[in-house]
Scaffold this active site. Structure first.
Site, PDB file in Angstrom:
ATOM      1  N   SER A   8       0.864  -1.191   0.000  1.00  0.00           N
ATOM      2  CA  SER A   8       0.000   0.000   0.000  1.00  0.00           C
ATOM      3  C   SER A   8       0.893   1.230   0.000  1.00  0.00           C
ATOM      4  O   SER A   8       2.041   1.164   0.481  1.00  0.00           O
ATOM      5  CB  SER A   8      -0.859  -0.002   1.267  1.00  0.00           C
ATOM      6  OG  SER A   8      -1.468   1.254   1.462  1.00  0.00           O
TER       7      SER A   8
ATOM      8  N   TYR B 190      -1.493  -0.530  10.525  1.00  0.00           N
ATOM      9  CA  TYR B 190      -1.557  -0.847   9.088  1.00  0.00           C
ATOM     10  C   TYR B 190      -0.274  -0.403   8.384  1.00  0.00           C
ATOM     11  O   TYR B 190       0.332  -1.179   7.633  1.00  0.00           O
ATOM     12  CB  TYR B 190      -2.790  -0.163   8.490  1.00  0.00           C
ATOM     13  CG  TYR B 190      -3.050  -0.508   7.045  1.00  0.00           C
ATOM     14  CD1 TYR B 190      -3.604  -1.742   6.703  1.00  0.00           C
ATOM     15  CD2 TYR B 190      -2.765   0.395   6.029  1.00  0.00           C
ATOM     16  CE1 TYR B 190      -3.856  -2.062   5.377  1.00  0.00           C
ATOM     17  CE2 TYR B 190      -3.018   0.082   4.706  1.00  0.00           C
ATOM     18  CZ  TYR B 190      -3.565  -1.141   4.373  1.00  0.00           C
ATOM     19  OH  TYR B 190      -3.809  -1.452   3.063  1.00  0.00           O
TER      20      TYR B 190
ATOM     21  N   LYS C  68       2.462  -2.942   6.609  1.00  0.00           N
ATOM     22  CA  LYS C  68       2.799  -2.899   5.178  1.00  0.00           C
ATOM     23  C   LYS C  68       4.278  -2.576   4.978  1.00  0.00           C
ATOM     24  O   LYS C  68       4.915  -3.066   4.039  1.00  0.00           O
ATOM     25  CB  LYS C  68       1.910  -1.882   4.453  1.00  0.00           C
ATOM     26  CG  LYS C  68       0.435  -2.284   4.379  1.00  0.00           C
ATOM     27  CD  LYS C  68       0.226  -3.579   3.595  1.00  0.00           C
ATOM     28  CE  LYS C  68      -1.245  -3.875   3.363  1.00  0.00           C
ATOM     29  NZ  LYS C  68      -1.467  -5.119   2.619  1.00  0.00           N
TER      30      LYS C  68
END
Ligand code: NDP
Length: 241
Positions: free
Chosen positions: A133, A146, A150
């Site tokens: 991402s 998050y 990632k």
């Protein structure tokens, strides 16, 4: 780009980017083995797309390894499953942090280990795409777990690319910005949050799942035979704006 005769494992194929990737691969001749969580999605992947579908909670390390072994043999792997939880940094819980790392970072490692061991054992080449991402490159408020998960996935991608390319397996990452899927509804449905994000994208809009899937298929394919270890933004120019 033909995937005729190829077997492809796609994690998180139940919804969103994974589902569209599975559909596109099947249209181009592949046999897709889906690893995903919800029983409804498993049934629809089998009935509507003709996938092999294995139900697994990728937060469970042992279950993930068993599912990965059951999905073999395969020529290509797309580590697409991912999850998020919105918490400010100060309120980030250990439980959420561990869960996101289990699904977003550890599961791709486990599935890729089994996939790569099998290919190497059979003396065959292959390719892996890890779906990361733009959150790996920037700090997005309320996305501490998050972003960290990632970033960790990207570290894995680079090490895998170095260790596996000599054995004929390429490994690359794709980095979409906000993509219009069920996850985006969870993370970006607040217009006050989405509008400044969209404004910063020179292309002026968010990404369609098929626009991510096309890049994934390219990176899997022999058209990308010398592309290894890259982190490919799919962001309409967000990162250069
Ligand atoms: P969705 O939430 O739409 O779909 C995610 C898929 O992964 C679902 O099928 C889901 O199954 C599955 N999954 C999630 N957790 C687990 C688990 N524990 N075990 C098994 N399967 C699981 O997400 P997207 O399609 O939007 O995201 C796909 C990937 O793209 C993710 O890695 C995400 O981080 C990344 N990404 C997404 C962006 C976006 O804006 N949408 C932007 C950048 C990257 P179930 O529903 O049953 O839980």
């Amino acid at each position: 780009m033909s995937f005729e005769g190829k077997r492809v494992i796609v994690t998180g194929a139940g919804k969103g980017i994974g589902r569209v990737t599975a559909e596109m691969l099947i249209k181009r001749g592949a046999h897709v083995v889906a690893l995903t969580r919800s029983a409804v999605d498993v049934a629809s992947l089998r009935d509507e797309l003709g996938c092999e579908a294995i139900q697994v909670d990728l937060a469970d390390a042992n279950g993930t390894r068993q599912a990965a072994i059951a999905a073999l043999p395969a020529d290509y792997l797309v580590n697409c499953a991912g999850t998020t939880e919105l918490q400010s940094f100060l309120e980030t819980t250990v439980e959420a942090f561990d869960h996101l790392h289990a699904v977003n970072t550890r599961a791709p490692m486990i599935v890729a280990q089994e996939f790569a061991r099998s290919l190497i054992g059979r003396g065959l080449p292959g390719a892996i795409v890890n779906v990361s991402s733009i959150a790996a490159f920037i700090g997005i408020p309320d996305h501490a777990s998050y972003c960290a998960s990632k970033g960790g996935l990207d570290g894995l991608t680079r090490v895998m690319a170095r260790e596996l390319a000599p054995k004929g397996i390429r490994v690359n990452g794709v980095h979409p910005t906000v993509t219009l899927t069920p996850m985006a509804v969870k993370a970006w449905s607040d217009p006050a949050k989405a509008a400044p994000m969209r404004y910063r994208i020179p292309a002026g809009r968010f990404v369609e799942p098929a626009e991510v899937a096309e890049v994934i298929l390219f990176l899997l394919s022999d058209a990308a035979a010398m592309v290894n270890g890259i982190s490919m933004p799919i962001d309409g120019g967000y990162l250069i704006a």
